[in-house]
Design an enzyme around this catalytic site. Structure first.
Site, PDB file in Angstrom:
ATOM      1  N   HIS A 122     103.216  66.059  76.967  1.00 41.52           N
ATOM      2  CA  HIS A 122     104.357  65.755  77.822  1.00 41.52           C
ATOM      3  C   HIS A 122     104.280  66.576  79.100  1.00 41.52           C
ATOM      4  O   HIS A 122     103.445  67.467  79.232  1.00 41.52           O
ATOM      5  CB  HIS A 122     105.669  66.060  77.087  1.00 41.52           C
ATOM      6  CG  HIS A 122     105.879  67.510  76.853  1.00 41.52           C
ATOM      7  ND1 HIS A 122     105.513  68.137  75.705  1.00 41.52           N
ATOM      8  CD2 HIS A 122     106.395  68.467  77.658  1.00 41.52           C
ATOM      9  CE1 HIS A 122     105.802  69.432  75.795  1.00 41.52           C
ATOM     10  NE2 HIS A 122     106.326  69.651  76.976  1.00 41.52           N
ATOM     11  N   LEU A 123     105.188  66.310  80.023  1.00 38.79           N
ATOM     12  CA  LEU A 123     105.339  67.081  81.258  1.00 38.79           C
ATOM     13  C   LEU A 123     106.787  67.544  81.324  1.00 38.79           C
ATOM     14  O   LEU A 123     107.713  66.737  81.305  1.00 38.79           O
ATOM     15  CB  LEU A 123     104.987  66.250  82.492  1.00 38.79           C
ATOM     16  CG  LEU A 123     103.536  65.751  82.530  1.00 38.79           C
ATOM     17  CD1 LEU A 123     103.457  64.336  81.973  1.00 38.79           C
ATOM     18  CD2 LEU A 123     102.976  65.802  83.941  1.00 38.79           C
ATOM     19  N   GLN A 166     105.831  83.027  79.881  1.00 37.08           N
ATOM     20  CA  GLN A 166     106.304  84.175  80.653  1.00 37.08           C
ATOM     21  C   GLN A 166     105.962  85.498  79.982  1.00 37.08           C
ATOM     22  O   GLN A 166     105.657  86.487  80.644  1.00 37.08           O
ATOM     23  CB  GLN A 166     107.818  84.077  80.864  1.00 37.08           C
ATOM     24  CG  GLN A 166     108.208  83.006  81.871  1.00 37.08           C
ATOM     25  CD  GLN A 166     109.708  82.944  82.090  1.00 37.08           C
ATOM     26  OE1 GLN A 166     110.481  83.179  81.165  1.00 37.08           O
ATOM     27  NE2 GLN A 166     110.111  82.606  83.284  1.00 37.08           N
ATOM     28  N   ASP A 206     109.027  76.709  92.191  1.00 36.56           N
ATOM     29  CA  ASP A 206     107.744  76.133  92.600  1.00 36.56           C
ATOM     30  C   ASP A 206     106.964  75.716  91.357  1.00 36.56           C
ATOM     31  O   ASP A 206     105.942  76.321  91.013  1.00 36.56           O
ATOM     32  CB  ASP A 206     106.936  77.149  93.418  1.00 36.56           C
ATOM     33  CG  ASP A 206     107.652  77.550  94.692  1.00 36.56           C
ATOM     34  OD1 ASP A 206     107.930  76.655  95.510  1.00 36.56           O
ATOM     35  OD2 ASP A 206     107.938  78.751  94.869  1.00 36.56           O
ATOM     36  N   PRO A 207     107.410  74.661  90.695  1.00 35.55           N
ATOM     37  CA  PRO A 207     106.803  74.301  89.415  1.00 35.55           C
ATOM     38  C   PRO A 207     105.407  73.704  89.555  1.00 35.55           C
ATOM     39  O   PRO A 207     105.088  73.058  90.560  1.00 35.55           O
ATOM     40  CB  PRO A 207     107.779  73.269  88.838  1.00 35.55           C
ATOM     41  CG  PRO A 207     108.441  72.674  90.038  1.00 35.55           C
ATOM     42  CD  PRO A 207     108.544  73.784  91.038  1.00 35.55           C
ATOM     43  N   PHE A 209     103.672  71.048  87.618  1.00 36.69           N
ATOM     44  CA  PHE A 209     103.831  70.020  86.586  1.00 36.69           C
ATOM     45  C   PHE A 209     102.474  69.731  85.959  1.00 36.69           C
ATOM     46  O   PHE A 209     101.469  69.556  86.655  1.00 36.69           O
ATOM     47  CB  PHE A 209     104.422  68.747  87.198  1.00 36.69           C
ATOM     48  CG  PHE A 209     105.769  68.958  87.810  1.00 36.69           C
ATOM     49  CD1 PHE A 209     106.892  69.125  87.004  1.00 36.69           C
ATOM     50  CD2 PHE A 209     105.922  69.003  89.181  1.00 36.69           C
ATOM     51  CE1 PHE A 209     108.143  69.337  87.555  1.00 36.69           C
ATOM     52  CE2 PHE A 209     107.167  69.211  89.752  1.00 36.69           C
ATOM     53  CZ  PHE A 209     108.281  69.389  88.940  1.00 36.69           C
ATOM     54  N   HIS A 210     102.443  69.648  84.642  1.00 33.56           N
ATOM     55  CA  HIS A 210     101.156  69.492  83.968  1.00 33.56           C
ATOM     56  C   HIS A 210     101.332  68.994  82.541  1.00 33.56           C
ATOM     57  O   HIS A 210     102.422  69.061  81.974  1.00 33.56           O
ATOM     58  CB  HIS A 210     100.414  70.831  83.945  1.00 33.56           C
ATOM     59  CG  HIS A 210     101.138  71.872  83.166  1.00 33.56           C
ATOM     60  ND1 HIS A 210     102.160  72.621  83.681  1.00 33.56           N
ATOM     61  CD2 HIS A 210     101.008  72.263  81.884  1.00 33.56           C
ATOM     62  CE1 HIS A 210     102.625  73.429  82.760  1.00 33.56           C
ATOM     63  NE2 HIS A 210     101.940  73.227  81.650  1.00 33.56           N
ATOM     64  N   SER A 212      99.832  69.882  78.934  1.00 36.05           N
ATOM     65  CA  SER A 212      99.027  70.839  78.179  1.00 36.05           C
ATOM     66  C   SER A 212      98.182  70.109  77.144  1.00 36.05           C
ATOM     67  O   SER A 212      98.662  69.205  76.454  1.00 36.05           O
ATOM     68  CB  SER A 212      99.912  71.881  77.491  1.00 36.05           C
ATOM     69  OG  SER A 212     100.355  72.832  78.428  1.00 36.05           O
TER      70      SER A 212
END
Length: 267
Positions: A122-123, A166, A206-207, A209-210, A212
């Site tokens: 998913h993103l 994080q 400042d994402p 989007f990707h 995984s």
């Protein structure tokens, strides 16, 4: 190529990955700071009985036991009555996409053998946040209202990138969006408004989007960046029809809260 502290994930069997990814999205050096943070609302609004009855008898989640989850530790502890909640665009993996992954993952495992494939793809459009169970339906309805006018769009995710959460307790190999970024930002803006209305943490400024592809416990950036990253990108670029394969239609937004899924079709 630099590492991004990543975004969020979901599947019925991978809630811990969802929490970790939801905590790792902005590029290093940008501060990875959410637009807004929150404890849960201190003053509850009245909830209709019809809403409360829908949740009668629902199990409120398992006890934490990292030994049962490959050594993973939740980003925030489970508490009875609290539901980990995440908003995202699903990425439906077809046979050709899985064939590509069958080439990429074994190569990455030469550098980090403990990498394992994601259970679902998913993103993320939100961080993983906590909702009390009686707020789930009002929250989802607010999302549906926001998404009702948003258009479907195409995007491409074909740039290999390494992410951490994080806390840097988990590392992810992902494919970053290279076209369609503006449309993702528009959706995040709508999700953020709902988050603000419920006094919840918003997404990153400042994402990255990707999607995984694989993950492992610990910070494996040193092993995966540099030569490994270059070789993985070459595998993706040289894969047959990769340009078309990695161009995807975004047709719906989903929300996962605990063990419940909600779909919001785009126009």
């Amino acid at each position: 190529m630099s590492v991004a502290p990543l975004v969020g994930y979901s599947s019925s069997g991978s809630e811990d990955e969802a929490e970790a990814e939801a905590g790792a999205q902005a590029l290093p050096g940008t501060g990875c700071r959410p637009r807004g943070r929150s404890p849960l609302p201190s003053q509850r609004l009245p909830v209709p009985d019809s809403v409360l009855h829908m949740f009668a008898g629902i199990e409120e989640g398992p006890e934490d036991d990292s030994a049962k989850h490959g050594g993973r530790v939740r980003t925030f502890p489970h508490e009875r009555g609290n539901w980990a909640t995440h908003v995202y665009i699903p990425y439906e993996a077809g046979e050709e996409f899985l064939d590509l992954l069958d080439e990429v993952l074994p190569h990455a495992q030469k550098y980090v053998p403990r990498l394992v494939r994601m259970e679902a793809f998913h993103l993320s459009l939100s961080q993983s946040v906590v909702l009390r169970h009686h707020w789930i339906l009002p929250f989802v309805q607010a999302l549906k209202d926001r998404m009702a006018s948003r258009q479907r769009f195409c995007f491409t995710a074909n740039r290999v990138k390494i992410y951490t959460n994080q806390e840097k307790t988990r590392t992810f190999v992902g494919l970053e969006v290279t076209s369609g970024h503006a449309q993702f930002l528009d959706l995040v803006s709508e999700v953020d408004r709902v988050m603000e209305d419920f006094d919840l943490t918003t997404f990153y400024q400042d994402p990255s989007f990707h999607v995984s592809l694989a993950w492992c416990v610990g910070d494996a950036r040193l092993q995966l960046e540099g030569q490994c990253l270059k070789e993985l990108q070459e595998l993706v670029d040289q894969f047959e029809d990769s340009e078309m394969l990695l161009r995807v239609h975004a047709e719906q937004v989903r929300c996962k809260s605990g063990n419940k899924f909600f779909s919001m079709p785009l126009k």
